[in-house]
Design a protein around this motif. Structure first.
Motif, PDB file in Angstrom:
ATOM      1  N   VAL A  13      -7.543  -4.147  -1.251  1.00  0.00           N
ATOM      2  CA  VAL A  13      -6.974  -4.774  -2.453  1.00  0.00           C
ATOM      3  C   VAL A  13      -5.319  -5.262  -2.143  1.00  0.00           C
ATOM      4  O   VAL A  13      -5.153  -6.256  -2.615  1.00  0.00           O
ATOM      5  CB  VAL A  13      -7.024  -3.754  -3.738  1.00  0.00           C
ATOM      6  CG1 VAL A  13      -6.480  -4.427  -5.005  1.00  0.00           C
ATOM      7  CG2 VAL A  13      -8.666  -3.562  -4.024  1.00  0.00           C
ATOM      8  N   ALA A  14      -4.575  -4.134  -1.744  1.00  0.00           N
ATOM      9  CA  ALA A  14      -3.189  -4.550  -1.593  1.00  0.00           C
ATOM     10  C   ALA A  14      -2.752  -5.835  -0.784  1.00  0.00           C
ATOM     11  O   ALA A  14      -1.931  -6.414  -0.802  1.00  0.00           O
ATOM     12  CB  ALA A  14      -2.467  -3.346  -1.230  1.00  0.00           C
ATOM     13  N   SER A  38      -7.982   0.666  -1.656  1.00  0.00           N
ATOM     14  CA  SER A  38      -6.996   0.073  -2.084  1.00  0.00           C
ATOM     15  C   SER A  38      -6.080  -0.709  -1.026  1.00  0.00           C
ATOM     16  O   SER A  38      -5.462  -1.647  -1.479  1.00  0.00           O
ATOM     17  CB  SER A  38      -6.025   1.339  -2.748  1.00  0.00           C
ATOM     18  OG  SER A  38      -5.490   2.075  -1.587  1.00  0.00           O
ATOM     19  N   TRP A  39      -6.245  -0.376   0.295  1.00  0.00           N
ATOM     20  CA  TRP A  39      -5.596  -1.068   1.413  1.00  0.00           C
ATOM     21  C   TRP A  39      -6.043  -2.629   1.180  1.00  0.00           C
ATOM     22  O   TRP A  39      -5.168  -3.374   1.245  1.00  0.00           O
ATOM     23  CB  TRP A  39      -5.743  -0.413   2.479  1.00  0.00           C
ATOM     24  CG  TRP A  39      -4.939  -1.072   3.718  1.00  0.00           C
ATOM     25  CD1 TRP A  39      -3.722  -0.931   3.994  1.00  0.00           C
ATOM     26  CD2 TRP A  39      -5.456  -2.240   4.711  1.00  0.00           C
ATOM     27  NE1 TRP A  39      -3.257  -1.890   5.163  1.00  0.00           N
ATOM     28  CE2 TRP A  39      -4.485  -2.717   5.413  1.00  0.00           C
ATOM     29  CE3 TRP A  39      -6.673  -2.984   4.561  1.00  0.00           C
ATOM     30  CZ2 TRP A  39      -4.844  -3.555   6.385  1.00  0.00           C
ATOM     31  CZ3 TRP A  39      -6.904  -3.967   5.526  1.00  0.00           C
ATOM     32  CH2 TRP A  39      -5.748  -4.277   6.376  1.00  0.00           C
ATOM     33  N   SER A  72      -9.622   6.791  -7.276  1.00  0.00           N
ATOM     34  CA  SER A  72      -9.700   8.078  -6.377  1.00  0.00           C
ATOM     35  C   SER A  72     -10.603   9.169  -6.892  1.00  0.00           C
ATOM     36  O   SER A  72     -11.378   9.566  -6.399  1.00  0.00           O
ATOM     37  CB  SER A  72      -8.375   8.456  -6.401  1.00  0.00           C
ATOM     38  OG  SER A  72      -8.347   9.845  -5.678  1.00  0.00           O
ATOM     39  N   SER A  87     -10.844   6.211  -1.268  1.00  0.00           N
ATOM     40  CA  SER A  87     -10.075   5.203  -2.376  1.00  0.00           C
ATOM     41  C   SER A  87      -8.826   4.631  -1.615  1.00  0.00           C
ATOM     42  O   SER A  87      -8.554   3.271  -2.076  1.00  0.00           O
ATOM     43  CB  SER A  87      -9.791   5.594  -3.538  1.00  0.00           C
ATOM     44  OG  SER A  87      -8.840   6.884  -3.321  1.00  0.00           O
ATOM     45  N   THR A  88      -8.178   5.310  -0.645  1.00  0.00           N
ATOM     46  CA  THR A  88      -7.095   4.755  -0.129  1.00  0.00           C
ATOM     47  C   THR A  88      -7.511   3.610   0.880  1.00  0.00           C
ATOM     48  O   THR A  88      -6.606   2.586   1.130  1.00  0.00           O
ATOM     49  CB  THR A  88      -6.056   5.876   0.335  1.00  0.00           C
ATOM     50  OG1 THR A  88      -7.041   6.479   1.382  1.00  0.00           O
ATOM     51  CG2 THR A  88      -5.770   6.739  -0.617  1.00  0.00           C
ATOM     52  N   TRP A 145       0.926  -1.308  -0.056  1.00  0.00           N
ATOM     53  CA  TRP A 145       0.153   0.072  -0.041  1.00  0.00           C
ATOM     54  C   TRP A 145       0.916   1.264   0.053  1.00  0.00           C
ATOM     55  O   TRP A 145       0.612   2.224  -0.591  1.00  0.00           O
ATOM     56  CB  TRP A 145      -0.772   0.120   1.251  1.00  0.00           C
ATOM     57  CG  TRP A 145      -1.676   0.965   1.393  1.00  0.00           C
ATOM     58  CD1 TRP A 145      -2.963   1.204   0.716  1.00  0.00           C
ATOM     59  CD2 TRP A 145      -1.844   1.953   2.318  1.00  0.00           C
ATOM     60  NE1 TRP A 145      -3.721   1.962   1.024  1.00  0.00           N
ATOM     61  CE2 TRP A 145      -3.072   2.888   2.011  1.00  0.00           C
ATOM     62  CE3 TRP A 145      -0.979   2.312   3.357  1.00  0.00           C
ATOM     63  CZ2 TRP A 145      -3.489   3.767   3.091  1.00  0.00           C
ATOM     64  CZ3 TRP A 145      -1.509   3.301   4.084  1.00  0.00           C
ATOM     65  CH2 TRP A 145      -2.698   4.370   4.004  1.00  0.00           C
ATOM     66  N   LEU A 173      -5.490  -2.858  -9.471  1.00  0.00           N
ATOM     67  CA  LEU A 173      -5.179  -1.746  -8.951  1.00  0.00           C
ATOM     68  C   LEU A 173      -3.525  -1.471  -8.685  1.00  0.00           C
ATOM     69  O   LEU A 173      -3.003  -0.472  -8.199  1.00  0.00           O
ATOM     70  CB  LEU A 173      -5.938  -1.679  -7.334  1.00  0.00           C
ATOM     71  CG  LEU A 173      -7.269  -1.191  -7.542  1.00  0.00           C
ATOM     72  CD1 LEU A 173      -7.606  -0.690  -5.983  1.00  0.00           C
ATOM     73  CD2 LEU A 173      -7.556   0.195  -8.419  1.00  0.00           C
ATOM     74  N   ARG A 177      -5.557   3.200 -10.153  1.00  0.00           N
ATOM     75  CA  ARG A 177      -5.645   3.787  -8.764  1.00  0.00           C
ATOM     76  C   ARG A 177      -6.226   5.065  -8.857  1.00  0.00           C
ATOM     77  O   ARG A 177      -6.963   5.655  -8.200  1.00  0.00           O
ATOM     78  CB  ARG A 177      -4.263   3.562  -7.755  1.00  0.00           C
ATOM     79  CG  ARG A 177      -3.930   2.262  -7.643  1.00  0.00           C
ATOM     80  CD  ARG A 177      -3.013   2.160  -6.596  1.00  0.00           C
ATOM     81  NE  ARG A 177      -1.856   2.925  -6.962  1.00  0.00           N
ATOM     82  CZ  ARG A 177      -0.693   2.513  -7.654  1.00  0.00           C
ATOM     83  NH1 ARG A 177      -0.806   1.086  -8.111  1.00  0.00           N
ATOM     84  NH2 ARG A 177       0.446   3.024  -7.906  1.00  0.00           N
ATOM     85  N   TRP A 210       2.463   1.732  -3.265  1.00  0.00           N
ATOM     86  CA  TRP A 210       1.645   2.353  -4.373  1.00  0.00           C
ATOM     87  C   TRP A 210       1.570   3.793  -3.992  1.00  0.00           C
ATOM     88  O   TRP A 210       0.689   4.694  -4.880  1.00  0.00           O
ATOM     89  CB  TRP A 210       0.213   1.582  -4.076  1.00  0.00           C
ATOM     90  CG  TRP A 210       0.312   0.383  -4.746  1.00  0.00           C
ATOM     91  CD1 TRP A 210       1.296  -0.214  -5.476  1.00  0.00           C
ATOM     92  CD2 TRP A 210      -1.018  -0.512  -4.735  1.00  0.00           C
ATOM     93  NE1 TRP A 210       0.742  -1.643  -5.980  1.00  0.00           N
ATOM     94  CE2 TRP A 210      -0.565  -1.857  -5.489  1.00  0.00           C
ATOM     95  CE3 TRP A 210      -2.288  -0.601  -4.186  1.00  0.00           C
ATOM     96  CZ2 TRP A 210      -1.547  -2.716  -5.629  1.00  0.00           C
ATOM     97  CZ3 TRP A 210      -3.158  -1.587  -4.330  1.00  0.00           C
ATOM     98  CH2 TRP A 210      -2.612  -2.803  -5.070  1.00  0.00           C
ATOM     99  N   GLU A 224      -0.322   5.133  -1.431  1.00  0.00           N
ATOM    100  CA  GLU A 224      -1.705   5.328  -0.957  1.00  0.00           C
ATOM    101  C   GLU A 224      -1.605   6.108   0.536  1.00  0.00           C
ATOM    102  O   GLU A 224      -2.873   6.183   0.899  1.00  0.00           O
ATOM    103  CB  GLU A 224      -2.278   3.966  -0.815  1.00  0.00           C
ATOM    104  CG  GLU A 224      -2.587   3.599  -2.559  1.00  0.00           C
ATOM    105  CD  GLU A 224      -3.530   4.300  -3.283  1.00  0.00           C
ATOM    106  OE1 GLU A 224      -4.808   4.059  -2.913  1.00  0.00           O
ATOM    107  OE2 GLU A 224      -2.994   5.357  -3.997  1.00  0.00           O
TER     108      GLU A 224
END
Length: 289
Positions: A191-192, A188-189, A165, A184-185, A37, A155, A161, A40, A42
């Motif tokens: 997903v990561a 994304s966590w 966002s 979104s962050t 994360w 992502l 990403r 990325w 994020e």
């Protein structure tokens, strides 16, 4: 000589302390990791951490994410706590209390909430948090695959990403009963870490997080600029016939006929300074930290 533990606050630009935080988390939360994360990019200014350090090593932490909450359609700034823990070797020393109090002080009078695990349900009321039930929602809906399948989003691609966002910041909130904008962050966590269901592209302005399990389509989130006919897209989101749909949020906008499917026993929500709707609600899965 004063040897009392000191709490350090750090954010998106403190790379050395971020590294200490990233080393700490997997030691306590076995399946969680922040490294990818962070790689990325994020970790933004909305995310801050509070830690007690010992020779440069984090031994207790609380992380805080600033969020644009929606409560019955009204937007308020609030904070979601996560990564509240201390190393097993350092428990019983009051360090978790130290980092919690430091984080709460930093939030002032703003609403604060968190999702706990069943092992620490007695801990948070000591800080003024109250438990709040989360509800699961479902609908009977028979469908079979059809049409061109939706394309899957990766992502790991920085452009994707950025797209997430933009949709999260500028699009419709998935729910206004108890929801959030611009998360979104947080998504994304998930997903990561491999915690999220696949993310599918229905078009430039509509992405859906969904997966079929058995004969049920689980829809965990929807990122869209405008309303669209979700039912019409279901055949393109499934790879086998389904009989029902379950939602990872309150689907008052997307499926008004959805019914309560019991309490969400994986979402132990605690709130402080936050008055939520008396109506059943479920905070979006991908917005939980």
């Amino acid at each position: 000589m004063d040897t009392a533990p000191r709490v350090v606050e750090f954010g998106s630009h403190d790379t050395a302390l971020q590294a200490a935080f990233c080393d700490f988390v997997p030691q306590v939360f076995r399946r969680a990791d922040f490294r990818r994360w962070c790689e990325w990019g994020e970790w933004t200014d909305d995310y801050r951490a509070f830690a007690v350090l010992e020779e440069g090593r984090a031994v207790a932490t609380t992380a805080v994410m600033r969020m644009r909450l929606l409560v019955e359609g009204r937007e308020v700034t609030g904070y979601q706590f996560g990564a509240v823990a201390s190393l097993p070797s350092h428990r019983g020393q009051g360090l978790a209390h130290l980092v919690m109090n430091a984080a709460l002080d930093a939030c002032g009078d703003a609403p604060v909430f968190l999702f706990a695990n069943p092992n620490v349900l007695q801990f948070y009321p000591r800080f003024g948090f109250q438990p709040c039930e989360q509800t699961l929602f479902a609908a009977e809906h028979a469908a079979v695959p059809g049409g061109t399948p939706a394309s899957r989003i990766d992502l790991g691609d920085a452009a994707m990403r950025a797209g997430l966002s933009a949709l999260s910041n500028e699009g419709l909130p998935v729910t206004e009963r108890f929801g959030v904008r611009g998360y979104s962050t947080a998504a994304s966590w998930h997903v990561a870490n491999g915690f999220a269901r696949p993310l599918w592209r229905l078009g430039d302005d509509a992405w859906v997080c969904a997966e079929v399990e058995g004969d049920t389509l689980h829809i965990d989130d929807i990122f869209a600029r405008e309303p669209f006919d979700l039912r019409a897209w279901i055949p393109r989101l499934i790879d086998r016939p389904i009989r029902s749909v379950r939602f990872g949020f309150t689907p008052e906008r997307w499926w008004p006929e959805a019914t309560e499917a019991g309490e969400d026993l994986e979402a132990w929500l605690f709130v402080r300074g936050l008055s939520l709707s008396p109506r059943p609600h479920g905070f979006p899965v991908l917005a939980r930290t």
